[in-house]
Design an enzyme around this catalytic site. Structure first.
Site, short mmCIF file in Angstrom:
data_model
loop_
_atom_site.label_atom_id
_atom_site.label_comp_id
_atom_site.label_asym_id
_atom_site.label_seq_id
_atom_site.Cartn_x
_atom_site.Cartn_y
_atom_site.Cartn_z
N GLU A 46 -8.90 -7.81 -4.39
CA GLU A 46 -8.65 -6.64 -5.29
C GLU A 46 -8.04 -7.72 -6.38
O GLU A 46 -6.94 -8.40 -5.90
CB GLU A 46 -7.68 -5.58 -4.87
N LYS A 56 -3.44 4.94 -0.44
CA LYS A 56 -2.71 3.52 -0.60
C LYS A 56 -1.31 4.26 -0.29
O LYS A 56 -1.03 4.80 -1.39
CB LYS A 56 -3.14 2.91 -1.66
#
Length: 206
Positions: free
Chosen positions: A39, A128
């Site tokens: 990411e 998350k």
């Protein structure tokens, strides 16, 4: 693909501050170590270019995404750059819906059970848990007792090779790794060393 990648290796590399000229070398080191989800936060320098480079230089089984995605417009730019995963620090439904409309994987940040259930209802693939150092392992265990079976809860924030076992024992099956893995200015060799430490810790969990 996200489920398969996390099953192979539940560690998500967060490369905040990555610059395009180093993206290929850092990405190749991480892939070689075993990472399959990478990411690039959008508050990095030229993040869309780094995403494009990573997507072009790494094998197809490595999922490339963007973090700190805050608007639907950014979602479109991530997809245009070749990104496949949208990671957020929050659970703005407008961003969630934009990501699903573009056919992208989605990992929103959640800090309450209400946010968690709402994000799942919008199609979140991974939750998350952020910030993990504030929430702690008790939250992971208690949430997973009520969330739908199979929910992937990935702590992010303050995760180290030494505390992964505690979160894993509580039920976490994925981890987002930030400054403990990569800081701006690190060489590929330095990233290789931190990556190996995290990979060893992950393998020990299994």
């Amino acid at each position: 693909m996200l489920e398969q990648a996390l099953a192979q290796n539940g560690l998500i590399a967060i490369l905040r501050g990555l610059q395009p000229h180093e993206a290929a070398a850092i990405g190749e080191v991480l892939y070689g170590a075993g990472f399959r989800v990478i990411e690039v936060p959008l508050n990095s320098p030229e993040p869309f270019e780094s995403i494009r480079i990573l997507r072009n230089c790494l094998p197809a089984d490595c999922l490339i995404g963007a973090g700190t995605v805050l608007t639907p417009a950014q979602v479109k730019l991530v997809k245009k750059a070749g990104g496949q995963l949208i990671v957020m620090p929050h659970s703005d439904p407008h961003v969630l819906r934009a990501a699903k409309a573009e056919g992208l994987y989605l990992a929103p940040g959640v800090a309450t059970p209400t946010e968690a259930f709402s994000a799942l209802a919008e199609g979140a693939d991974v939750l998350k848990l952020f910030p993990a150092e504030q929430m702690g392992t008790a939250v992971v265990k208690s949430w997973l007792a009520v969330l739908p079976a199979g929910t992937v809860l990935a702590p992010v924030g303050g995760i180290t090779p030494d505390n992964m076992q505690q979160f894993f024992d509580a039920g976490a099956r994925g981890f987002g790794l930030g400054s403990g893995l990569y800081k701006p200015g690190m060489t590929p060799e330095q990233v290789a060393a931190t990556a190996e430490a995290y990979i060893a810790a992950w393998q020990a969990l299994r």
